[in-house]
Design an enzyme around this catalytic site. Structure first.
Site, PDB file in Angstrom:
ATOM      1  N   ARG A  22      37.743  18.724  22.956  1.00 52.38           N
ATOM      2  CA  ARG A  22      38.760  17.740  23.361  1.00 52.38           C
ATOM      3  C   ARG A  22      38.173  16.685  24.291  1.00 52.38           C
ATOM      4  O   ARG A  22      38.621  15.540  24.316  1.00 52.38           O
ATOM      5  CB  ARG A  22      39.946  18.446  24.048  1.00 52.38           C
ATOM      6  N   SER A  39      38.408  34.924  17.515  1.00 51.53           N
ATOM      7  CA  SER A  39      39.464  34.668  18.494  1.00 51.53           C
ATOM      8  C   SER A  39      40.662  35.520  18.123  1.00 51.53           C
ATOM      9  O   SER A  39      41.395  35.204  17.191  1.00 51.53           O
ATOM     10  CB  SER A  39      39.836  33.179  18.507  1.00 51.53           C
ATOM     11  N   CYS A  43      44.879  41.826  23.847  1.00 47.94           N
ATOM     12  CA  CYS A  43      45.975  42.467  24.592  1.00 47.94           C
ATOM     13  C   CYS A  43      47.076  42.959  23.658  1.00 47.94           C
ATOM     14  O   CYS A  43      47.920  43.764  24.058  1.00 47.94           O
ATOM     15  CB  CYS A  43      46.563  41.502  25.614  1.00 47.94           C
ATOM     16  N   PRO A 280      21.049  26.732  36.237  1.00 43.67           N
ATOM     17  CA  PRO A 280      22.091  25.692  36.172  1.00 43.67           C
ATOM     18  C   PRO A 280      22.466  25.254  34.766  1.00 43.67           C
ATOM     19  O   PRO A 280      23.514  24.627  34.569  1.00 43.67           O
ATOM     20  CB  PRO A 280      21.493  24.532  36.977  1.00 43.67           C
ATOM     21  N   ALA A 284      28.737  31.220  32.816  1.00 41.76           N
ATOM     22  CA  ALA A 284      29.292  32.508  32.378  1.00 41.76           C
ATOM     23  C   ALA A 284      30.745  32.604  32.823  1.00 41.76           C
ATOM     24  O   ALA A 284      31.113  32.118  33.898  1.00 41.76           O
ATOM     25  CB  ALA A 284      28.477  33.669  32.953  1.00 41.76           C
ATOM     26  N   GLY A 286      34.764  34.995  32.248  1.00 42.75           N
ATOM     27  CA  GLY A 286      35.503  36.134  31.714  1.00 42.75           C
ATOM     28  C   GLY A 286      35.160  37.465  32.347  1.00 42.75           C
ATOM     29  O   GLY A 286      34.698  37.552  33.485  1.00 42.75           O
ATOM     30  N   ASP A 287      35.365  38.529  31.579  1.00 45.11           N
ATOM     31  CA  ASP A 287      35.240  39.892  32.101  1.00 45.11           C
ATOM     32  C   ASP A 287      33.825  40.248  32.542  1.00 45.11           C
ATOM     33  O   ASP A 287      33.632  41.229  33.252  1.00 45.11           O
ATOM     34  CB  ASP A 287      35.683  40.901  31.036  1.00 45.11           C
ATOM     35  N   TYR A 430      70.590  30.525  40.310  1.00 46.39           N
ATOM     36  CA  TYR A 430      71.611  31.569  40.441  1.00 46.39           C
ATOM     37  C   TYR A 430      72.802  31.287  39.538  1.00 46.39           C
ATOM     38  O   TYR A 430      73.417  30.226  39.599  1.00 46.39           O
ATOM     39  CB  TYR A 430      72.107  31.693  41.887  1.00 46.39           C
TER      40      TYR A 430
END
Length: 551
Positions: A22, A39, A43, A280, A284, A286-287, A430
């Site tokens: 993009r 991809s 989860c 540089p 990296a 993520g997990d 509310y």
């Protein structure tokens, strides 16, 4: 033209690839994935096994063809990167279909290898009935095993997110299930008293929950119906036909280590706030990476999709000349356990103690929306804060409705640097079907501010069993609420609405420890007593917190 090579898809890598395209239409972007799927919604895997998500294809967010069509990203699946050659800025790729190897150069390299399931060194663990769940092939193998073997009994080891979700999935399929957890609670991001509500829900659904127990040995029996004998460290044994190991994950760092990139003390890849590694040209996310804890400023490992997505976006920005920084991880998370939701953000009490951070805690148990409108459920909410400044340190909640909303509010407030004093003034939606005029968050803030201003002296559930002879335990609930042993042994009972008339029954030379069901009537009684010259404390969260903490 910038050439970006990405190792690993799913959350971090796929987000980086899409963001990079993009920003720059001319960049060459190549993504390598050693598996078949680039991809996918990892989860969602347990929910497909359990049948909540019926369409398997819904888990596949992008395919190589769709990535190419929409983002012009060259996605190469079944391609394992086996080496990073930093000196000439290239990677070596092994084609897993034909075994050939080749090199690919890069200007910038992004590591998004994720985390691998922890497999403990247990005798007999390598057998055909034991599985872990990380990706689509793992999921397919578990579904196939259930279909072919038709297990009557399954065992899940580990009470974290994957373990709890797999426990529920197996239960939904009609399989009798045991859950084994080495700690004294499931769902370690929350504290023991909040986990108590989850333990109760698990047992109500006829799950065999074993806490404070570790798996020591596995024996495989290849009879007409293959089975496993699990030996536990408390001397018990369990016979089961399917074993799911879900005791946690560890960062995948072998590529980074082999390339000489810096690894942190916790075992994750070290990065700066721009997501750059010690090289540089290599980023990296993520997990696999260590990230900065939002509350403590120290390094932490938090394997969650939200941080991974944000890090991927930031890495892509910085590769293409922007200057963006990652602002730390709060660890905001939620888990469905049958009809309950349990959620948290920030630090829990265990970790604050470990870090020697001063804190105070309060509990409220109040309705998810106006209690007179049908369907209101109790939200049990714990707030942790700095007793001097009112800074929000963390929050936990459990209940059947409205849990996500309250933890999300606290996550935003914490990131914005709000204090518990400011939480009082939050103006939240509310109407009777949706909320209350005094929301759970407002009520928690009122209690916290009462404590900070000295309008309330609290006592907590873990102090109640150690009262001394100079203290009296007073239950201010109505007698009917105490039936069936629903009270604390050794107390006296004066209902709050009778307290003014009967106050002389209480001795002034002793400290009165007040409790009610959730703490609200206790506060009313507390103010009456201190305004009449008594020494008193109120049990925060009332009998409800005490009962579930002790369960």
């Amino acid at each position: 033209m910038t050439k970006i090579v990405i190792i690993g898809g799913v959350a971090g890598g796929a987000s980086a690839a899409a963001r990079a395209r993009r920003l720059d239409e001319s960049a060459e972007i190549i993504m390598f994935e050693r598996g078949e799927f680039v991809s996918f919604a990892n989860c969602g895997l347990p929910y497909h096994i359990g049948g909540d998500i019926t369409d398997r294809s819904k888990l596949l967010l992008q395919t190589p063809a769709s990535f190419l069509a929409r983002f012009n990203v060259d996605v190469r699946v079944m391609s394992e990167v086996v080496a990073i050659n930093r000196s000439n800025k290239s990677v070596t790729i092994k084609n897993l279909l034909d075994g050939t190897e080749y090199d690919e150069s890069y200007d910038f390299l992004l590591l998004s290898p994720g985390a691998a399931p922890v497999v403990p060194p247990i005798t007999g663990i390598d057998n055909p009935l034991t599985y872990s769940l990380r990706n689509i092939p793992d999921m397919d193998r578990i579904i196939s095993a259930i279909k072919n073997n038709k297990p009557q009994h399954a065992t899940v080891v580990g009470g974290g997110f994957i373990g709890l979700e797999m426990m529920e999935a197996l239960h939904q399929l009609g399989i009798k299930t045991s859950l084994i957890e080495m700690a004294d609670q499931v769902m370690t991001p929350v504290d023991r008293e909040i986990a108590g509500f989850v333990h109760d829900e698990i047992r109500q659904n006829d799950i065999d929950l074993k806490l404070n127990v570790a798996l020591e040995q596995i024996e495989y029996f290849d009879a007409d119906k293959p089975s496993l004998k699990l030996t536990l460290n408390n001397g018990e044994s369990v016979t089961t036909e399917l074993l799911i190991m879900a005791i946690g994950v560890k960062p995948e760092t072998h590529l980074a280590q082999a390339a000489g990139l810096a690894i942190g003390e916790l075992g994750g890849i070290m990065t700066n706030s721009c997501m750059q590694t010690s090289d540089p040209s290599i980023y990296a996310v993520g997990d696999a990476v260590e990230e900065t804890d939002f509350v403590t400023g120290k390094q932490t490992l938090v394997p969650l999709a939200g941080p991974a997505n944000r890090q991927g976006r930031i890495a892509a920005d910085n590769m293409l000349g922007r200057s963006e920084t990652y602002q730390g991880t709060q660890g905001t998370a939620i888990c469905k356990v049958f009809d309950l939701a349990v959620a948290s953000t920030g630090k829990n009490e265990k970790l604050l103690k470990k870090e020697n951070i001063a804190y105070e805690k309060i509990y409220v148990h109040t309705a998810s929306h106006a209690s007179y409108y049908p369907g209101a459920e109790t939200v049990s909410f714990k707030l942790l804060f700095d007793p001097q400044t009112g800074k929000i340190l963390g929050a936990q909640a459990v209940g059947k409705d409205g849990v996500d909303k309250r933890i999300d509010i606290i996550a935003v407030a914490q990131r914005a640097g709000m204090t518990v004093e400011q939480l009082q003034h939050l103006e939240l939606t509310y109407a009777p079907p949706y909320g209350s005029a005094k929301d759970v968050i407002n009520q928690a803030a009122f209690v916290a501010n009462n404590v900070m201003k000295g309008d309330l002296t609290p006592i907590h559930f873990d102090e109640i069993d150690n009262l001394n002879d100079d203290q009296i335990l007073l239950d201010v609930r109505n007698p009917g609420e105490r039936e069936n042993h629903n009270h604390i042994v050794g107390d006296i009972n004066i209902p709050v609405d009778q307290l003014r008339q009967r106050i002389q029954e209480l001795p002034k030379d002793k400290e009165i420890i007040i409790y009610c069901q959730v703490g609200l009537r206790g506060n009313v009684a507390y103010r009456q007593l201190v305004n009449n010259g008594y020494k008193a404390k109120n049990l925060l969260g009332g009998y409800r917190t005490y009962k579930f903490a002790k369960a």
